[in-house]
Scaffold this motif. Structure first.
Motif, PDB file in Angstrom:
ATOM      1  N   VAL A   1       0.827  -1.119  -0.105  1.00 52.57           N
ATOM      2  CA  VAL A   1      -0.194  -0.042   0.021  1.00 52.57           C
ATOM      3  C   VAL A   1       0.734   1.008   0.074  1.00 52.57           C
ATOM      4  O   VAL A   1       0.534   2.284  -0.663  1.00 52.57           O
ATOM      5  CB  VAL A   1      -0.895  -0.062   1.293  1.00 52.57           C
ATOM      6  CG1 VAL A   1      -1.795   1.325   1.284  1.00 52.57           C
ATOM      7  CG2 VAL A   1      -2.011  -1.128   1.055  1.00 52.57           C
ATOM      8  N   VAL A   2       1.924   1.195   0.853  1.00 48.25           N
ATOM      9  CA  VAL A   2       2.862   2.319   1.038  1.00 48.25           C
ATOM     10  C   VAL A   2       3.608   2.439  -0.440  1.00 48.25           C
ATOM     11  O   VAL A   2       3.665   3.707  -0.965  1.00 48.25           O
ATOM     12  CB  VAL A   2       4.010   2.388   2.004  1.00 48.25           C
ATOM     13  CG1 VAL A   2       5.182   3.094   1.935  1.00 48.25           C
ATOM     14  CG2 VAL A   2       3.115   2.288   3.230  1.00 48.25           C
ATOM     15  N   LEU A   3       3.929   1.396  -1.245  1.00 50.87           N
ATOM     16  CA  LEU A   3       4.331   1.771  -2.644  1.00 50.87           C
ATOM     17  C   LEU A   3       3.582   2.182  -3.522  1.00 50.87           C
ATOM     18  O   LEU A   3       3.816   2.801  -4.392  1.00 50.87           O
ATOM     19  CB  LEU A   3       5.007   0.328  -3.024  1.00 50.87           C
ATOM     20  CG  LEU A   3       6.367  -0.093  -2.303  1.00 50.87           C
ATOM     21  CD1 LEU A   3       6.843  -1.437  -2.881  1.00 50.87           C
ATOM     22  CD2 LEU A   3       7.492   0.757  -2.691  1.00 50.87           C
ATOM     23  N   ALA A   4       2.258   1.758  -3.579  1.00 54.97           N
ATOM     24  CA  ALA A   4       1.198   2.172  -4.454  1.00 54.97           C
ATOM     25  C   ALA A   4       0.994   3.813  -4.237  1.00 54.97           C
ATOM     26  O   ALA A   4       0.797   4.399  -5.210  1.00 54.97           O
ATOM     27  CB  ALA A   4      -0.141   1.596  -4.113  1.00 54.97           C
ATOM     28  N   VAL A   5       0.923   4.133  -2.818  1.00 55.08           N
ATOM     29  CA  VAL A   5       0.847   5.506  -2.743  1.00 55.08           C
ATOM     30  C   VAL A   5       1.902   6.337  -3.223  1.00 55.08           C
ATOM     31  O   VAL A   5       1.879   7.465  -3.987  1.00 55.08           O
ATOM     32  CB  VAL A   5       0.459   5.889  -1.210  1.00 55.08           C
ATOM     33  CG1 VAL A   5       0.500   7.345  -0.638  1.00 55.08           C
ATOM     34  CG2 VAL A   5      -0.749   5.291  -0.814  1.00 55.08           C
TER      35      VAL A   5
END
Length: 152
Positions: A40-44
């Motif tokens: 999720v952090v990478l997608a953001v």
């Protein structure tokens, strides 16, 4: 063009890692939720890299990617250590595990010759974070550079 390719590879890596985690049903404990949070952090961070071109956004993308990289490297270590700790249970090495050289035992743990934990999975997460860091290096600044900027 290179930047777009790296962004594409990053997105594919995020999706591939999510698929791998889903097929392994990697959600039964809070520790198993950590890589989901990292994705999720990478997608953001990818969205931020694509939508924002400010120096602050680039720094934030780099910081988020670096955090995920550290988490992923710890994941590699945790997987290898878990395999190492269960090496004596493997039927091929049960009688000789304690007598094997330490380097051999760690190699078997790293290569998943013993143990159930795949070190490549968090390694894939680390690779994805590195790809996103490369995206920030290849970014085009929003304002064109002048000769006076180049001399600084």
């Amino acid at each position: 063009m290179v930047r777009l390719g790296l962004i594409g590879l990053t997105v594919l890596s995020i999706l591939g890692t999510a698929f791998e985690l889903a097929t392994e049903r990697h959600w039964h404990s809070w520790e198993q939720l950590i890589p989901w949070g990292a994705l999720v952090v990478l997608a953001v961070a990818v969205a931020l890299a694509v939508l924002q071109d400010s120096p602050e956004a680039v720094l934030l993308v780099r910081a988020l990617s670096s955090v995920v990289l550290l988490v992923a490297l710890f994941g590699v270590y945790a997987h290898v250590a878990a395999n190492y700790d269960t090496g004596f249970l493997d039927h091929r090495y049960a009688a000789t595990w304690e007598t094997l050289p330490a380097l051999s035992r760690w190699w078997y743990a790293l290569t998943k010759s013993v143990g159930p934990a795949p070190p490549l999975a968090p390694g894939m997460l680390a690779q994805t974070a590195l790809l996103l860091l490369l995206v920030t290096i290849t970014r085009q600044p929003s304002e064109p550079r002048t000769l006076s900027d180049a001399s600084r």
